[in-house]
Design a protein around this motif. Structure first.
Motif, PDB file in Angstrom:
ATOM      1  N   UNK A 151      45.286  32.138  45.160  1.00  0.00           N
ATOM      2  CA  UNK A 151      45.323  31.087  46.173  1.00  0.00           C
ATOM      3  C   UNK A 151      45.899  31.699  47.435  1.00  0.00           C
ATOM      4  N   UNK A 152      45.194  31.560  48.560  1.00  0.00           N
ATOM      5  CA  UNK A 152      45.693  32.134  49.805  1.00  0.00           C
ATOM      6  C   UNK A 152      45.381  31.235  50.987  1.00  0.00           C
ATOM      7  N   UNK A 153      46.308  31.220  51.926  1.00  0.00           N
ATOM      8  CA  UNK A 153      46.112  30.565  53.216  1.00  0.00           C
ATOM      9  C   UNK A 153      46.432  31.623  54.258  1.00  0.00           C
ATOM     10  N   UNK A 154      45.403  32.270  54.766  1.00  0.00           N
ATOM     11  CA  UNK A 154      45.602  33.299  55.779  1.00  0.00           C
ATOM     12  C   UNK A 154      44.591  33.049  56.877  1.00  0.00           C
ATOM     13  N   UNK A 155      43.410  33.687  56.769  1.00  0.00           N
ATOM     14  CA  UNK A 155      42.369  33.447  57.751  1.00  0.00           C
ATOM     15  C   UNK A 155      41.648  32.128  57.477  1.00  0.00           C
ATOM     16  N   UNK A 156      41.640  31.704  56.236  1.00  0.00           N
ATOM     17  CA  UNK A 156      41.047  30.433  55.839  1.00  0.00           C
ATOM     18  C   UNK A 156      41.741  29.997  54.558  1.00  0.00           C
ATOM     19  N   UNK A 157      41.289  28.887  53.996  1.00  0.00           N
ATOM     20  CA  UNK A 157      41.846  28.404  52.737  1.00  0.00           C
ATOM     21  C   UNK A 157      40.924  28.857  51.613  1.00  0.00           C
ATOM     22  N   UNK A 158      41.459  29.624  50.667  1.00  0.00           N
ATOM     23  CA  UNK A 158      40.644  30.144  49.588  1.00  0.00           C
ATOM     24  C   UNK A 158      41.387  30.034  48.261  1.00  0.00           C
ATOM     25  N   UNK A 159      40.650  29.682  47.212  1.00  0.00           N
ATOM     26  CA  UNK A 159      41.223  29.613  45.868  1.00  0.00           C
ATOM     27  C   UNK A 159      40.159  30.036  44.868  1.00  0.00           C
ATOM     28  N   UNK A 160      40.586  30.733  43.827  1.00  0.00           N
ATOM     29  CA  UNK A 160      39.652  31.141  42.784  1.00  0.00           C
ATOM     30  C   UNK A 160      40.381  31.221  41.452  1.00  0.00           C
ATOM     31  N   UNK A 161      39.629  30.941  40.402  1.00  0.00           N
ATOM     32  CA  UNK A 161      40.154  31.064  39.036  1.00  0.00           C
ATOM     33  C   UNK A 161      39.018  31.576  38.167  1.00  0.00           C
ATOM     34  N   UNK A 162      39.281  32.611  37.389  1.00  0.00           N
ATOM     35  CA  UNK A 162      38.187  33.153  36.595  1.00  0.00           C
ATOM     36  C   UNK A 162      38.638  34.103  35.524  1.00  0.00           C
ATOM     37  N   UNK A 163      37.652  34.711  34.896  1.00  0.00           N
ATOM     38  CA  UNK A 163      37.906  35.639  33.778  1.00  0.00           C
ATOM     39  C   UNK A 163      37.298  36.994  34.105  1.00  0.00           C
ATOM     40  N   UNK A 164      38.084  38.036  33.857  1.00  0.00           N
ATOM     41  CA  UNK A 164      37.614  39.411  34.022  1.00  0.00           C
ATOM     42  C   UNK A 164      37.137  39.897  32.660  1.00  0.00           C
ATOM     43  N   UNK A 165      35.838  40.127  32.515  1.00  0.00           N
ATOM     44  CA  UNK A 165      35.279  40.530  31.238  1.00  0.00           C
ATOM     45  C   UNK A 165      35.446  42.025  30.989  1.00  0.00           C
ATOM     46  N   UNK A 166      35.305  42.824  32.048  1.00  0.00           N
ATOM     47  CA  UNK A 166      35.522  44.263  31.943  1.00  0.00           C
ATOM     48  C   UNK A 166      35.745  44.804  33.353  1.00  0.00           C
ATOM     49  N   UNK A 167      35.771  46.106  33.484  1.00  0.00           N
ATOM     50  CA  UNK A 167      36.044  46.711  34.796  1.00  0.00           C
ATOM     51  C   UNK A 167      34.902  46.527  35.783  1.00  0.00           C
ATOM     52  N   UNK A 168      33.769  46.024  35.311  1.00  0.00           N
ATOM     53  CA  UNK A 168      32.596  45.927  36.182  1.00  0.00           C
ATOM     54  C   UNK A 168      32.128  44.497  36.421  1.00  0.00           C
ATOM     55  N   UNK A 169      32.665  43.521  35.692  1.00  0.00           N
ATOM     56  CA  UNK A 169      32.157  42.154  35.847  1.00  0.00           C
ATOM     57  C   UNK A 169      33.266  41.123  35.647  1.00  0.00           C
ATOM     58  N   UNK A 170      33.292  40.138  36.538  1.00  0.00           N
ATOM     59  CA  UNK A 170      34.154  38.976  36.360  1.00  0.00           C
ATOM     60  C   UNK A 170      33.455  37.744  36.891  1.00  0.00           C
ATOM     61  N   UNK A 171      33.851  36.606  36.383  1.00  0.00           N
ATOM     62  CA  UNK A 171      33.232  35.330  36.748  1.00  0.00           C
ATOM     63  C   UNK A 171      34.314  34.390  37.247  1.00  0.00           C
ATOM     64  N   UNK A 172      34.120  33.858  38.454  1.00  0.00           N
ATOM     65  CA  UNK A 172      35.128  33.007  39.078  1.00  0.00           C
ATOM     66  C   UNK A 172      34.571  31.640  39.420  1.00  0.00           C
ATOM     67  N   UNK A 173      35.448  30.652  39.392  1.00  0.00           N
ATOM     68  CA  UNK A 173      35.198  29.350  39.998  1.00  0.00           C
ATOM     69  C   UNK A 173      35.957  29.359  41.315  1.00  0.00           C
ATOM     70  N   UNK A 174      35.256  29.210  42.433  1.00  0.00           N
ATOM     71  CA  UNK A 174      35.895  29.387  43.735  1.00  0.00           C
ATOM     72  C   UNK A 174      35.841  28.099  44.547  1.00  0.00           C
ATOM     73  N   UNK A 175      36.783  27.972  45.482  1.00  0.00           N
ATOM     74  CA  UNK A 175      36.793  26.876  46.465  1.00  0.00           C
ATOM     75  C   UNK A 175      37.324  27.453  47.765  1.00  0.00           C
ATOM     76  N   UNK A 176      36.712  27.097  48.874  1.00  0.00           N
ATOM     77  CA  UNK A 176      37.168  27.635  50.154  1.00  0.00           C
ATOM     78  C   UNK A 176      36.868  26.668  51.287  1.00  0.00           C
TER      79      UNK A 176
END
Length: 304
Positions: free
Chosen positions: A193-218
């Protein structure tokens, strides 16, 4: 709600995270057609969509890190540019421009005050226009910004900052409150969760070093500063999006992310650049806006 959050975006036009590494992001976004509601809160027959292309870069000039490789002192340069094009049908006269072109440059310096506190100073300027013709760019399209944020390292994964920020949105220097929040977790499940240049939030799972899946809101946007007649005006375009984002990493430096979801709200309107207009109450005031629409984006990142 949009008026309140918009003020944060206008104030915090910097590019900064605790990972003070070189990074470049190229991003394209598409917001599908939706109906338009005017300033009288009347849903019209007009419809419109938007396409946004942006480039953001963070270039460290000098970095000092601690034993955890966390930057404790650095100089960095933030570069941003975006182009927004609108495609509207049956729109009422005087709605606004058919394009917005923004570009900004910010110099930042972070230094430690103690183990728990740091200070971030920043200064920069940007051009915000409703056209892409360099010959027509004037002082009216320029906004300067700067300020100082006092950042409290509350926890290893949570930083909170507050301080005075100055910009020339109204045509002369004005002091506004600046806010910085950065909260993140690491591991197989990640939350940011960050408030810097804009409002951004994400929650997800990292499956391996090459792929992850996020639910994002901005929440993001762009603006154009113009003079029309004897008035100084600002055209703002703001949108809140949410969706599912798969991200693929290619080696240690490249990543590609695609997002499919919903633009839950999108406002677009002219506003006078005056204190009365900027700090007006939202009570009984209806900002022109578009309804919910499908949202898609594709971004490519390069980082060192």
């Amino acid at each position: 709600m949009f008026n309140k959050v918009k003020l944060l975006i206008v104030i915090l036009m910097v590019f900064f995270t605790w990972h003070a590494k070189a990074q470049v992001e190229i991003k394209s976004e598409y917001i599908g057609n939706s109906s338009y509601t005017n300033a009288d809160n009347v849903k019209t027959k007009a419809k419109g969509n938007a396409k946004i292309f942006s480039l953001n870069a963070r270039i460290p000039l000098s970095v000092e890190v601690d034993e955890d490789h966390k930057p404790v002192k650095f100089w960095a340069l933030g570069i941003g540019a975006s182009y927004t094009s609108f495609s509207n049908k049956s729109m009422e006269p005087g709605f606004g421009p058919d394009k917005i072109a923004d570009a900004n440059l910010t110099l930042m310096h972070l230094w430690p005050m103690s183990q728990k506190w740091s200070m971030l100073a920043m200064a920069g300027a940007g051009v915000y226009a409703e056209h892409t013709q360099l010959s027509k760019i004037g002082f009216k399209n320029v906004m300067g910004n700067g300020g100082v944020l006092f950042i409290w390292h509350l926890r290893k994964n949570l930083d909170v900052g507050l301080g005075p920020v100055v910009n020339t949105l109204l045509g002369y220097p004005m002091i506004f409150p600046g806010v910085y929040v950065n909260w993140r977790t690491q591991g197989d499940y990640e939350i940011n969760v960050s408030i810097v240049n804009s409002l951004e939030a994400s929650a997800g799972k990292k499956f391996n070093d090459h792929f992850k899946l996020n639910l994002i809101a901005s929440f993001d946007g762009s603006m154009a500063l113009e003079n029309k007649g004897n008035k100084k005006l600002m055209f703002t375009h703001q949108y809140f999006t949410t969706g599912l984002q798969p991200e693929f990493s290619i080696g240690k430096t490249w990543s590609i992310a695609a997002t499919a979801g919903l633009a839950a709200g999108r406002s677009a309107y002219y506003q006078e650049r005056t204190l009365k207009s900027i700090f007006r109450s939202d009570d009984n005031i209806h900002n022109p806006h578009f309804g919910a629409a499908p949202y898609f984006s594709l971004s490519i990142k390069f980082g060192l």
